[in-house]
Design a protein around this motif. Structure first.
Motif, PDB file in Angstrom:
ATOM      1  N   UNK A 139      28.463  49.243  44.864  1.00  0.00           N
ATOM      2  CA  UNK A 139      29.760  49.920  44.829  1.00  0.00           C
ATOM      3  C   UNK A 139      30.512  49.597  46.116  1.00  0.00           C
ATOM      4  N   UNK A 140      31.795  49.322  45.982  1.00  0.00           N
ATOM      5  CA  UNK A 140      32.599  49.032  47.165  1.00  0.00           C
ATOM      6  C   UNK A 140      32.571  47.576  47.581  1.00  0.00           C
ATOM      7  N   UNK A 141      31.680  46.769  46.980  1.00  0.00           N
ATOM      8  CA  UNK A 141      31.651  45.353  47.354  1.00  0.00           C
ATOM      9  C   UNK A 141      32.812  44.638  46.676  1.00  0.00           C
ATOM     10  N   UNK A 142      33.204  43.508  47.246  1.00  0.00           N
ATOM     11  CA  UNK A 142      34.350  42.767  46.731  1.00  0.00           C
ATOM     12  C   UNK A 142      33.853  41.529  45.989  1.00  0.00           C
ATOM     13  N   UNK A 143      34.376  41.322  44.805  1.00  0.00           N
ATOM     14  CA  UNK A 143      33.979  40.207  43.949  1.00  0.00           C
ATOM     15  C   UNK A 143      35.190  39.299  43.766  1.00  0.00           C
ATOM     16  N   UNK A 144      34.987  37.990  43.846  1.00  0.00           N
ATOM     17  CA  UNK A 144      36.056  37.039  43.541  1.00  0.00           C
ATOM     18  C   UNK A 144      35.879  36.614  42.088  1.00  0.00           C
ATOM     19  N   UNK A 145      36.928  36.812  41.292  1.00  0.00           N
ATOM     20  CA  UNK A 145      36.885  36.490  39.863  1.00  0.00           C
ATOM     21  C   UNK A 145      37.850  35.341  39.621  1.00  0.00           C
ATOM     22  N   UNK A 146      37.375  34.277  38.952  1.00  0.00           N
ATOM     23  CA  UNK A 146      38.219  33.104  38.694  1.00  0.00           C
ATOM     24  C   UNK A 146      38.331  32.844  37.201  1.00  0.00           C
ATOM     25  N   UNK A 147      39.553  32.476  36.778  1.00  0.00           N
ATOM     26  CA  UNK A 147      39.824  32.150  35.377  1.00  0.00           C
ATOM     27  C   UNK A 147      41.007  31.198  35.336  1.00  0.00           C
ATOM     28  N   UNK A 148      40.875  30.084  34.645  1.00  0.00           N
ATOM     29  CA  UNK A 148      41.896  29.037  34.509  1.00  0.00           C
ATOM     30  C   UNK A 148      42.690  28.776  35.767  1.00  0.00           C
ATOM     31  N   UNK A 149      42.002  28.454  36.822  1.00  0.00           N
ATOM     32  CA  UNK A 149      42.669  28.048  38.059  1.00  0.00           C
ATOM     33  C   UNK A 149      43.177  29.186  38.923  1.00  0.00           C
ATOM     34  N   UNK A 150      43.089  30.415  38.456  1.00  0.00           N
ATOM     35  CA  UNK A 150      43.511  31.555  39.285  1.00  0.00           C
ATOM     36  C   UNK A 150      42.282  32.288  39.803  1.00  0.00           C
ATOM     37  N   UNK A 151      42.387  32.834  40.998  1.00  0.00           N
ATOM     38  CA  UNK A 151      41.303  33.649  41.549  1.00  0.00           C
ATOM     39  C   UNK A 151      41.870  34.929  42.122  1.00  0.00           C
ATOM     40  N   UNK A 152      41.166  36.019  41.909  1.00  0.00           N
ATOM     41  CA  UNK A 152      41.567  37.298  42.486  1.00  0.00           C
ATOM     42  C   UNK A 152      40.343  37.925  43.133  1.00  0.00           C
ATOM     43  N   UNK A 153      40.578  38.904  43.979  1.00  0.00           N
ATOM     44  CA  UNK A 153      39.482  39.664  44.547  1.00  0.00           C
ATOM     45  C   UNK A 153      39.627  41.096  44.082  1.00  0.00           C
TER      46      UNK A 153
END
Length: 84
Positions: A32-46
């Motif tokens: 809980x509270x950790x940050x994950x980088x999620x990528x899909x079709x050339x975009x990445x978010x945290x």
């Protein structure tokens, strides 16, 4: 190295609780509270893990609406993503 293991699978989004506009997500095992980088079709978010789930077979992460919008997956609903 670190504890950030790469994963890939299906992501969905939920309109549940959480502060409006926050980039949060639900994951079964990440702390809980950790940050994950999620990528899909050339975009990445945290996004920050603030919930447990998803409990649907084959899904690896559930994103908040803001996170889903930032990834451009609102129309598809469920997309294949990779996590870091």
């Amino acid at each position: 190295m670190g504890s950030a293991q790469a994963e890939s699978g299906l992501a969905s989004y939920y309109g549940g609780r959480g502060h409006h506009g926050e980039m949060t997500c639900a994951h079964r095992t990440r702390p809980m509270g950790s940050v994950v980088t999620v990528s899909h079709s050339g975009r990445s978010i945290q996004c920050r893990v603030n919930d447990r789930g998803p409990f649907v077979r084959g899904r690896v992460i559930d994103l908040s609406i803001s996170a889903a919008r930032a990834l451009g997956m609102m129309n598809a609903g469920v997309v294949r993503v990779s996590l870091q």
